[in-house]
Design a protein around this motif. Structure first.
Motif, mmCIF file in Angstrom:
data_model
loop_
_atom_site.group_PDB
_atom_site.id
_atom_site.type_symbol
_atom_site.label_atom_id
_atom_site.label_comp_id
_atom_site.label_asym_id
_atom_site.label_seq_id
_atom_site.Cartn_x
_atom_site.Cartn_y
_atom_site.Cartn_z
ATOM 1 N N GLY A 127 0.826 -1.198 0.000
ATOM 2 C CA GLY A 127 0.000 0.000 0.000
ATOM 3 C C GLY A 127 0.864 1.251 0.000
ATOM 4 O O GLY A 127 0.457 2.298 -0.514
ATOM 5 N N PHE A 128 2.076 1.145 0.596
ATOM 6 C CA PHE A 128 2.998 2.268 0.682
ATOM 7 C C PHE A 128 4.280 2.046 -0.116
ATOM 8 O O PHE A 128 4.804 2.975 -0.721
ATOM 9 C CB PHE A 128 3.365 2.553 2.142
ATOM 10 C CG PHE A 128 2.247 3.126 2.971
ATOM 11 C CD1 PHE A 128 1.224 3.867 2.401
ATOM 12 C CD2 PHE A 128 2.231 2.933 4.345
ATOM 13 C CE1 PHE A 128 0.204 4.406 3.178
ATOM 14 C CE2 PHE A 128 1.223 3.461 5.133
ATOM 15 C CZ PHE A 128 0.209 4.204 4.549
ATOM 16 N N PRO B 12 7.501 10.205 14.836
ATOM 17 C CA PRO B 12 6.106 10.450 14.450
ATOM 18 C C PRO B 12 5.845 10.574 12.954
ATOM 19 O O PRO B 12 4.701 10.828 12.563
ATOM 20 C CB PRO B 12 5.828 11.795 15.126
ATOM 21 C CG PRO B 12 7.145 12.519 15.029
ATOM 22 C CD PRO B 12 8.202 11.455 15.200
ATOM 23 N N ASP B 13 6.840 10.395 12.083
ATOM 24 C CA ASP B 13 6.632 10.748 10.672
ATOM 25 C C ASP B 13 6.179 9.574 9.795
ATOM 26 O O ASP B 13 5.942 9.756 8.605
ATOM 27 C CB ASP B 13 7.898 11.380 10.087
ATOM 28 C CG ASP B 13 9.081 10.413 10.030
ATOM 29 O OD1 ASP B 13 8.954 9.277 10.529
ATOM 30 O OD2 ASP B 13 10.137 10.809 9.485
ATOM 31 N N ARG B 14 6.053 8.392 10.343
ATOM 32 C CA ARG B 14 5.647 7.178 9.629
ATOM 33 C C ARG B 14 6.584 6.864 8.459
ATOM 34 O O ARG B 14 6.170 6.333 7.435
ATOM 35 C CB ARG B 14 4.198 7.254 9.144
ATOM 36 C CG ARG B 14 3.565 5.870 9.016
ATOM 37 C CD ARG B 14 2.092 5.898 8.656
ATOM 38 N NE ARG B 14 1.518 4.575 8.849
ATOM 39 C CZ ARG B 14 0.228 4.264 8.653
ATOM 40 N NH1 ARG B 14 -0.621 5.184 8.245
ATOM 41 N NH2 ARG B 14 -0.206 3.047 8.859
ATOM 42 N N GLY B 15 7.849 7.188 8.640
ATOM 43 C CA GLY B 15 8.852 6.886 7.641
ATOM 44 C C GLY B 15 9.513 5.539 7.889
ATOM 45 O O GLY B 15 9.028 4.718 8.666
ATOM 46 N N GLY C 265 13.638 8.366 14.562
ATOM 47 C CA GLY C 265 12.452 8.770 15.304
ATOM 48 C C GLY C 265 12.513 8.340 16.756
ATOM 49 O O GLY C 265 13.560 7.950 17.270
ATOM 50 N N GLU C 266 11.370 8.397 17.415
ATOM 51 C CA GLU C 266 11.348 8.194 18.868
ATOM 52 C C GLU C 266 11.291 6.725 19.276
ATOM 53 O O GLU C 266 11.410 6.423 20.465
ATOM 54 C CB GLU C 266 10.164 8.944 19.488
ATOM 55 C CG GLU C 266 8.786 8.430 19.098
ATOM 56 C CD GLU C 266 7.666 9.326 19.623
ATOM 57 O OE1 GLU C 266 6.784 8.795 20.302
ATOM 58 O OE2 GLU C 266 7.692 10.538 19.351
ATOM 59 N N LEU C 267 11.100 5.825 18.320
ATOM 60 C CA LEU C 267 11.111 4.389 18.625
ATOM 61 C C LEU C 267 12.430 3.774 18.178
ATOM 62 O O LEU C 267 12.837 3.944 17.026
ATOM 63 C CB LEU C 267 9.961 3.669 17.911
ATOM 64 C CG LEU C 267 8.646 3.509 18.645
ATOM 65 C CD1 LEU C 267 7.654 2.734 17.775
ATOM 66 C CD2 LEU C 267 8.822 2.795 19.978
ATOM 67 N N ASP C 268 13.071 3.009 19.066
ATOM 68 C CA ASP C 268 14.302 2.291 18.727
ATOM 69 C C ASP C 268 13.915 0.886 18.264
ATOM 70 O O ASP C 268 13.707 -0.007 19.080
ATOM 71 C CB ASP C 268 15.218 2.227 19.950
ATOM 72 C CG ASP C 268 16.488 1.431 19.685
ATOM 73 O OD1 ASP C 268 16.693 0.982 18.531
ATOM 74 O OD2 ASP C 268 17.267 1.250 20.634
ATOM 75 N N TYR C 269 13.792 0.724 16.954
ATOM 76 C CA TYR C 269 13.359 -0.574 16.453
ATOM 77 C C TYR C 269 14.430 -1.652 16.600
ATOM 78 O O TYR C 269 14.099 -2.838 16.605
ATOM 79 C CB TYR C 269 12.888 -0.466 15.002
ATOM 80 C CG TYR C 269 11.447 -0.001 14.908
ATOM 81 C CD1 TYR C 269 10.409 -0.805 15.370
ATOM 82 C CD2 TYR C 269 11.130 1.246 14.387
ATOM 83 C CE1 TYR C 269 9.093 -0.381 15.310
ATOM 84 C CE2 TYR C 269 9.813 1.678 14.314
ATOM 85 C CZ TYR C 269 8.799 0.860 14.779
ATOM 86 O OH TYR C 269 7.493 1.277 14.720
ATOM 87 N N PRO D 277 7.620 5.865 2.246
ATOM 88 C CA PRO D 277 8.974 6.224 1.809
ATOM 89 C C PRO D 277 9.059 7.718 1.488
ATOM 90 O O PRO D 277 8.139 8.298 0.913
ATOM 91 C CB PRO D 277 9.176 5.387 0.541
ATOM 92 C CG PRO D 277 8.135 4.313 0.593
ATOM 93 C CD PRO D 277 6.983 4.907 1.330
ATOM 94 N N ASN D 278 10.177 8.336 1.854
ATOM 95 C CA ASN D 278 10.402 9.750 1.526
ATOM 96 C C ASN D 278 11.260 9.887 0.278
ATOM 97 O O ASN D 278 11.762 10.968 -0.033
ATOM 98 C CB ASN D 278 11.047 10.480 2.702
ATOM 99 C CG ASN D 278 12.415 9.925 3.050
ATOM 100 O OD1 ASN D 278 12.840 8.891 2.519
ATOM 101 N ND2 ASN D 278 13.117 10.603 3.950
#
Length: 254
Positions: free
Chosen positions: A8-9, A204-207, A212-216, A238-239
């Motif tokens: 979808g993205f 927060p940017d859904r990139g 970002g603020e989550l450490d995956y 994707p940016n």
């Protein structure tokens, strides 16, 4: 860990069959999509067969896009349309070997919406069971989807327990749930028996999931420690051209 490309993205500028081939070439282990209905089943099946990738999930239709709808299942008075969308999604999933259908709730609220959602989900579970398809429900955050009926994992878990069907599971989207609730490591551990699929994107940017603020790096290790064996869905925006945003995937695979 195994990763699934959400088409979808990712490679959204390409026809779905081409996007499936691109996901294979990039090193993904599976694919998933949003609304594939404009693509003939035969074309999807050919691409899945040629790549050897499984299709993990798809969504029910959103409804009237001109009116800004985002699902029908929790809308009182729209039961016939909601169930037609469920039937369509399950038929497409069955024909493509897709393992799960995300049943979209829509913009609604209150006791009538809850009762409507539960009744329609029971219908979905009944229809899905013969083909072994999982029904997923996904909380969406109130910035991207203000007024969406389902907004927290606690609400979703309560509905899953109320319905009490093994075929009904939680779509644990780390992006949405970090925004709404946080405490993801404990939440994943507590809700693991209810989780049917996990998705990731930066907050927060859904990139792409490398900032970002989550450490995956940490979150994915925790998911692995919990014994999760399913693919993790990469549902990020994707940016840049998708192929230029995959360093995170290559780092995970090596």
């Amino acid at each position: 860990m195994k990763f699934s490309a959400n088409l979808g993205f990712l490679w959204a500028d390409r026809p779905l069959p081409e996007a499936i081939h691109a996901a294979k070439a990039a090193g993904f282990a599976a694919v998933e999509c949003h609304w594939p209905y404009d693509t003939p089943v035969s074309e999807i099946n050919a691409a899945l067969s040629e790549t050897g990738l499984p299709m993990l999930g798809l969504n029910t239709r959103r409804g009237n896009l001109g009116a800004g709808e985002n699902g029908l299942t929790a809308l009182p008075g729209r039961e016939a349309e909601a169930r037609a969308a469920i039937d369509e999604a399950l038929e497409y999933a069955s024909q493509t070997g897709t393992g799960a259908v995300h049943v979209m709730a829509g913009f609604s609220g209150g006791p009538r919406a809850h009762a409507t959602f539960v009744d329609n989900l029971r219908y979905a579970c009944d229809q899905a069971e013969p083909d072994g398809i999982t029904i997923l429900i996904e909380p969406l955050n109130h910035y991207d989807a203000p007024g969406y009926f389902l907004s927290t994992s606690e609400q979703a878990a309560a509905i899953i327990h109320e319905i009490g069907r093994d075929t009904l599971k939680l779509m644990f989207d780390c992006y949405h749930l970090q925004i709404m609730e946080g405490d993801l490591s404990r939440r994943l551990a507590r809700l693991l028996p209810l989780i049917g699929h996990i998705q990731i994107a930066s907050v927060p940017d859904r990139g792409k999931p490398d900032h970002g603020e989550l450490d995956y790096g940490y979150i994915l290790r925790e998911i692995d420690k919990l014994g999760w064996t399913g693919a993790i869905g990469a549902e990020y925006k994707p940016n840049a051209p998708t192929n230029d945003t995959l360093e995170w995937l290559h780092n995970q695979n090596h």
